[in-house]
Design an enzyme around this catalytic site. Structure first.
Site, PDB file in Angstrom:
ATOM      1  N   ASP A  51       0.838  -1.202   0.000  1.00  0.00           N
ATOM      2  CA  ASP A  51       0.000   0.000   0.000  1.00  0.00           C
ATOM      3  C   ASP A  51       0.874   1.255   0.000  1.00  0.00           C
ATOM      4  O   ASP A  51       1.726   1.424   0.870  1.00  0.00           O
ATOM      5  CB  ASP A  51      -0.883  -0.002   1.262  1.00  0.00           C
ATOM      6  CG  ASP A  51      -1.844   1.163   1.270  1.00  0.00           C
ATOM      7  OD1 ASP A  51      -2.960   1.007   0.757  1.00  0.00           O
ATOM      8  OD2 ASP A  51      -1.472   2.249   1.781  1.00  0.00           O
ATOM      9  N   TYR A  56       2.895  10.038  -0.211  1.00  0.00           N
ATOM     10  CA  TYR A  56       3.990   9.438   0.580  1.00  0.00           C
ATOM     11  C   TYR A  56       5.338   9.697  -0.104  1.00  0.00           C
ATOM     12  O   TYR A  56       6.383   9.523   0.503  1.00  0.00           O
ATOM     13  CB  TYR A  56       3.834   7.920   0.742  1.00  0.00           C
ATOM     14  CG  TYR A  56       2.577   7.435   1.416  1.00  0.00           C
ATOM     15  CD1 TYR A  56       1.719   8.302   2.084  1.00  0.00           C
ATOM     16  CD2 TYR A  56       2.236   6.081   1.397  1.00  0.00           C
ATOM     17  CE1 TYR A  56       0.556   7.830   2.690  1.00  0.00           C
ATOM     18  CE2 TYR A  56       1.083   5.608   2.000  1.00  0.00           C
ATOM     19  CZ  TYR A  56       0.249   6.495   2.633  1.00  0.00           C
ATOM     20  OH  TYR A  56      -0.897   6.016   3.220  1.00  0.00           O
TER      21      TYR A  56
END
Ligand code: A2P
Length: 312
Positions: A51, A56
């Site tokens: 994931d 990010y």
């Protein structure tokens, strides 16, 4: 009696018919080169579910590790997420994610938050950022946009083949109800990824999603940074009694509750620990359920999206 640990091999089904391994590696807050090493370690250990998210800023590392692992692409379930500054252009954003990942498709593309950040406030053309207004508050756009418009665009994406499924993240019951009841809604989200752990069990949300055929995914399943849940006296007691580590206890509790769990770690031993589970006795399972009843619920991740109410 010592508990018998085994690898988690359970697969759940999405409403698209696709299969999703119940435990996946979370990569939020994996820094610098950590995500590359973590994903490589995980895939070599047997994880088949990774994931990530555009925000990010590690999609390139995740993609490189997938490539270097030698594991065939079709054996891995990959999720990434649409960042809030790109709610008006999810296909463009998905193309950019795929480019960074070096992949032709992802298995699941999630709306990261039900909030649009106004791109007019972006500085230095940095689209993967949290633009703010002059007063320092997040540049939340509730006048020109809402998550229903985003979903109307996202629900077309599976047809492009660039993602196998689409879903949401950080959606409350009320926001899901609004999305499902909206006029332009043609597709039920395949998944809703939310914060869940023993101090935030989210029973109501889980039951609601189940009733609509939406798979729930737990992020921050150990309580996020430094895994505070693993220091809870009851967890330590159950771990000692069963001769396992606190991480095994909490992950097993999640698995027994029947949704997807996404523990994050960049540490090779802990990555391996987090895929090992055992069957909790009814007594131990209930003792963990009682933690939030006794101590009160605690949300770890609650950014300020004012004036939009994310968790109402
Ligand atoms: P690290 O990445 O150094 O292993 P969550 O999954 O709830 O977001 O928790 C992530 C945090 O928990 C990180 O600080 C991670 O650190 C730590 N962590 C992950 N797995 C374990 C484990 N099995 N035991 C102890 N700490 C862990």
């Amino acid at each position: 009696m010592p508990a018998t640990l085994h690898d988690s091999t359970k697969i759940l089904s999405l409403n698209t018919g696709a299969q999703i391994p119940q435990i996946g590696l979370g990569t939020w807050q994996s820094k610098e080169n950590d995500a590359y090493k973590a994903v490589l370690t995980a895939l070599k250990d047997g994880y088949r579910h990774i994931d990530t998210a555009a925000i990010y800023r590690n999609e390139d590392q995740v993609g490189q590790a997938i490539k270097d692992s030698g594991v065939p692409r079709e054996e891995i379930f990959v999720t990434t997420k649409l960042w809030c500054t790109q709610h008006h252009e999810p296909e463009v954003a998905l193309d950019q994610s795929l480019k960074r990942l070096g992949l032709d498709y992802v298995d699941l593309y999630l709306m990261h938050w039900p909030v649009r950040l106004d791109p007019a406030y972006i500085k230095n053309e940095d689209i993967l950022s949290v633009p703010t207004k002059k007063d320092g508050s997040r540049a939340v756009d509730i006048t020109n946009w809402n998550f229903i418009k985003t979903w109307e665009l996202m629900q077309e994406l599976p047809k492009t083949g660039k993602t196998k499924a689409v879903g949401v993240s950080n959606f409350s019951i009320n926001n899901l109800k609004d999305l499902l009841a909206s006029q332009g809604n043609k597709l039920t989200p395949a998944a809703n990824q939310v914060e869940i752990h023993p101090l935030l069990p989210q029973d109501e949300l889980i039951n609601f999603c189940k009733s609509k055929g939406i798979v729930v995914e737990a992020y921050s399943p150990l309580g996020s940074t430094d895994a505070p849940l693993l220091k809870e006296p009851i967890i330590l007691e159950i771990a000692k009694k069963n001769n396992v580590q606190p991480g095994h206890v909490v992950i097993s509790w999640h698995v027994q509750r029947g949704y997807v769990v996404l523990p994050k770690s960049v540490n090779p031993d802990r990555i391996k620990t987090n895929r090992k589970i055992f069957t909790l006795s009814t007594e131990d399972f209930e003792a963990i359920n009682n933690i939030s009843k006794e101590k009160g619920e605690k949300r770890v991740v609650h950014p300020n999206w004012s004036p939009f109410e994310v968790f109402k």
